[in-house]
Enzyme design. Structure first.
Site, PDB file in Angstrom:
ATOM      1  N   THR A  91       0.817  -1.217   0.000  1.00  0.00           N
ATOM      2  CA  THR A  91       0.000   0.000   0.000  1.00  0.00           C
ATOM      3  C   THR A  91       0.844   1.257   0.000  1.00  0.00           C
ATOM      4  OG1 THR A  91      -1.864  -1.066   1.123  1.00  0.00           O
ATOM      5  CG2 THR A  91      -1.683   1.311   1.360  1.00  0.00           C
ATOM      6  N   SER A 133       1.245  -7.194  -0.993  1.00  0.00           N
ATOM      7  CA  SER A 133       1.782  -8.249  -0.120  1.00  0.00           C
ATOM      8  C   SER A 133       0.880  -9.474  -0.060  1.00  0.00           C
ATOM      9  CB  SER A 133       2.047  -7.719   1.290  1.00  0.00           C
ATOM     10  OG  SER A 133       0.848  -7.486   1.998  1.00  0.00           O
ATOM     11  N   THR A 172       1.048  -4.351   4.336  1.00  0.00           N
ATOM     12  CA  THR A 172       0.730  -4.728   5.718  1.00  0.00           C
ATOM     13  C   THR A 172       0.090  -6.107   5.848  1.00  0.00           C
ATOM     14  OG1 THR A 172      -1.430  -3.628   5.594  1.00  0.00           O
ATOM     15  CG2 THR A 172       0.428  -2.333   6.421  1.00  0.00           C
TER      16      THR A 172
END
Length: 330
Positions: free
Chosen positions: A12, A55, A86
């Site tokens: 992000t 991710s 994250t």
């Protein structure tokens, strides 16, 4: 002046708006361009883009690539900052903790809930905090987020949108960061005096099964040929159902077939204890692997790492159950 290397992997923090939503789109230099050097002038920062992925798409092979990048550049820098999405950051921080042994320098992983090019982003603070901690005279893998420093094997993402996305589970926070001040909760973590060792052999054939009332025993026969390790997230202290849909024979069959079986709990805090109740004692046999108070992300990474070393179940059990020494990770 500390010399640091920032390794960007996407997430992000580097995301830009596309036709199908946010996706990583900035390179490492663009990311660094958003930082204000005047806030912390006593470092020299270089950057490198390793990968540019959400991710969610992170794989065990990606962890190896990140670990090798730290290892290959270790002699040239005083500390490392890894920017990362994250959603699987806690898996990566755990995996790096096992693969990078004897660290005498900080390896700090961070990211953001909002892209760095947004007005209300948390990215600038998180990266600057990570840089500050990467300048510390300590060693190990740490996750820095929202002003808190967490051991790499103790971080869990528990919130999907809030800035304070991560918490330290079953271990105190290492430190809090407020502007330029780092306040340690206990003493500053030590650093190894041994030579750095890269131990990056992983076996990704690991499955995490969350039990629910009504889980079918037949499921295990389908998992057996696909995986070399299975983590069972059970209820409470970690018992296995043996009435109605009896899972115990299937668990024993997995072990007989050479599959490493780890018993964990769905409860975030305080860990499993198979000796407390009958449902636990019936399964607590010699070759079942106990997870203690490790979180799921750490268990997954450690089991992949252990199975990358050996397929001998007794040896895997020894590795998995070895008491944690937080100054050396294991």
């Amino acid at each position: 002046m500390k010399k640091l290397l920032l390794l960007a992997t996407g997430g992000t923090i580097t995301a830009i708006q596309g036709e199908e939503g946010l996706a990583p789109g900035m390179d490492a230099e663009e990311l660094v361009g958003f930082l204000q050097k005047k806030d912390h002038p006593n470092y020299q920062l270089e950057s490198k883009l390793l990968m540019n992925i959400d991710s969610t798409n992170m794989q065990p092979e990606s962890w190896v690539e990140i670990a090798k990048a730290v290892y290959d550049n270790y002699a040239d820098y005083d500390g490392f900052v890894i920017t990362h999405g994250t959603d699987t950051m806690a898996y990566t921080s755990s995996a790096l903790s096992y693969m990078l042994q004897n660290l005498s320098k900080p390896v700090v992983i961070t990211g953001s809930q909002i892209p760095i090019n947004y007005k209300k982003t948390d990215a600038k603070k998180n990266v600057m905090d990570a840089i500050r901690f990467a300048c510390e005279d300590t060693g190990g893998v740490f996750l820095v987020f929202d002003g808190r420093v967490i051991r790499g094997t103790r971080a869990v993402k528990i919130r999907t949108k809030s800035y304070d996305a991560f918490e330290s589970i079953n271990h105190p926070y290492v430190a809090y960061i407020n502007d330029s001040e780092i306040k340690y909760v206990n003493s500053k973590p030590g650093k190894s005096t041994k030579k750095l060792k890269l131990d990056a052999s992983l076996c990704p054939d690991v499955f995490l099964l969350k039990l629910l009332p009504g889980t079918k025993p037949e499921l295990f026969s389908h998992l057996k040929p696909l995986y070399k390790g299975i983590i069972i997230e059970s209820f409470g202290n970690g018992g296995i159902p043996f009435q109605g849909r009896d899972l115990l024979p299937e668990v024993r069959e997995l072990i007989s077939a050479g599959v490493a079986v780890v018993i964990s709990t769905q409860c975030l805090e305080e860990g499993e204890d198979l000796n407390l109740y009958e449902v636990g004692r019936k399964v607590a046999q010699d070759r079942i692997i106990l997870s203690g108070d490790m979180n799921s992300e750490a268990i997954v990474a450690k089991l992949m790492w252990a199975l990358g070393k050996t397929s001998d179940l007794d040896e895997v059990k020894k590795i998995m159950e070895k008491p944690v020494n937080h100054d050396t990770t294991l």
